[in-house]
Design an enzyme around this catalytic site. Structure first.
Site, PDB file in Angstrom:
ATOM      1  CE  LYS A 168     -12.963   8.193  -2.013  1.00 27.32           C
ATOM      2  NZ  LYS A 168     -13.029   8.749  -3.365  1.00 27.32           N
ATOM      3  CB  SER A 169      -7.193  11.824   0.879  1.00 26.20           C
ATOM      4  OG  SER A 169      -8.254  12.488   0.231  1.00 26.20           O
ATOM      5  CB  THR A 170     -12.484  10.764   2.553  1.00 30.57           C
ATOM      6  OG1 THR A 170     -12.630  11.726   1.508  1.00 30.57           O
ATOM      7  CG2 THR A 170     -13.606  10.937   3.565  1.00 30.57           C
ATOM      8  CB  ALA A 211      -5.689   8.556   4.485  1.00 31.03           C
ATOM      9  CB  THR A 237      -9.958  -9.495  -0.098  1.00 27.67           C
ATOM     10  OG1 THR A 237     -10.766 -10.585  -0.548  1.00 27.67           O
ATOM     11  CG2 THR A 237      -9.977  -9.460   1.420  1.00 27.67           C
ATOM     12  CD  GLU A 293      -6.090  -6.440   2.258  1.00 26.71           C
ATOM     13  OE1 GLU A 293      -5.766  -5.360   1.692  1.00 26.71           O
ATOM     14  OE2 GLU A 293      -6.171  -7.512   1.643  1.00 26.71           O
ATOM     15  CE1 TYR A 335      -2.045 -13.548  -8.266  1.00 27.27           C
ATOM     16  CE2 TYR A 335      -4.178 -14.357  -8.973  1.00 27.27           C
ATOM     17  CZ  TYR A 335      -3.262 -14.123  -7.974  1.00 27.27           C
ATOM     18  OH  TYR A 335      -3.554 -14.474  -6.676  1.00 27.27           O
TER      19      TYR A 335
END
Length: 188
Positions: free
Chosen positions: A111-113, A115, A135, A137, A170
Site C-alpha cells: 500500500k502507498s501509505t 511505501a 506470509t 514480508e 500450485y
C-alpha cells in the site's frame, strides 16, 4: 486475462469462500478513530496483517541463507504494532485465509501509505489453486525504526482471471507453501 472488479471479488468470496474473513466494503475508520483501510476496493482487496510478527535480528551474527535459514534469526512478537529496526525486516501473516480458483492469478502489492514511509511490502503472486494465509514480508528501508499496525490494511491484492484454466496449478504440483497457516519461514 482481465483484472476483476469489486462485484466479482464479492461474488467469489461469498459463493466460493475465496477470502475469509471477508470485508465486502472498504473500511477506513475503526472504533478508536482512523485506520489504514482494508476490505474490498474498486479493483482489488486490501488485506490486513495479524498480530503475529517475526522480527529479524542479527544477535547471533547469522548469514541469511534461503537454503539453510536460521529460525533463531527472528524474534517472535505478538502485539498490535510491530517496530521494525532500521534497515531491517519483519514477517507477518494475513488475517485473511485465501482459496484461489484454478483460473485466477493474484498479485500482492504494498500500500502507498506504507511505501511513502519507506516501508516496502514484497510483491508476490498467489498462484492458481494456492490456499493459505499469506506470509507478508516488510522491509524498513529507512535509518529509523518503523511501525506496522496489526489488523489494519498493509497490502492490496489484484485479481487476474484467465479465460482458460492453467494446465498445472500450485496444488497439482504440491507447492511447498500450500495450506500455510502461520508466519511461514523459507522452506527448501
Amino acid at each position: 486475462m482481465s483484472i476483476k472488479s469489486d462485484k466479482w471479488i464479492r461474488r467469489m468470496a461469498q459463493e466460493r469462500g475465496m477470502i475469509a474473513p471477508f470485508e465486502p466494503r472498504q473500511i477506513r475508520n475503526g472504533s478508536n478513530g482512523k485506520i489504514i483501510s482494508h476490505g474490498t476496493s474498486s479493483y482489488g482487496y486490501d488485506i490486513r496483517c495479524s498480530s503475529e510478527f517475526k522480527i529479524f535480528t542479527n544477535i547471533n551474527s547469522a548469514i541469511v541463507d534461503p537454503k539453510n535459514f536460521a529460525s533463531e534469526s527472528f524474534v517472535d512478537v505478538i502485539s498490535d504494532v510491530c517496530i521494525i529496526p532500521p534497515n531491517s525486516f519483519a514477517l507477518a501473516r494475513s488475517v485473511e485465509y485465501f482459496r484461489i480458483p484454478r483460473n485466477v492469478l493474484v498479485i500482492c502489492l504494498g500500500k502507498s501509505t506504507y511505501a511513502r514511509c519507506g516501508i516496502i511490502v514484497n510483491v508476490t503472486p498467489l498462484e492458481p489453486e494456492w490456499e493459505g494465509h499469506i506470509t507478508l514480508e516488510f522491509s524498513n528501508t529507512t535509518p529509523l525504526p518503523a511501525k506496522i499496525y496489526a489488523n489494519e490494511g498493509v497490502a492490496q491484492l489484484l485479481f487476474l482471471e484467465s479465460d482458460e484454466e492453467c494446465e498445472t496449478s500450485y496444488k497439482d504440483r504440491g507447492g511447498k507453501y500450500q495450506g500455510q497457516k502461520g508466519v511461514t519461514l523459507p522452506i527448501t
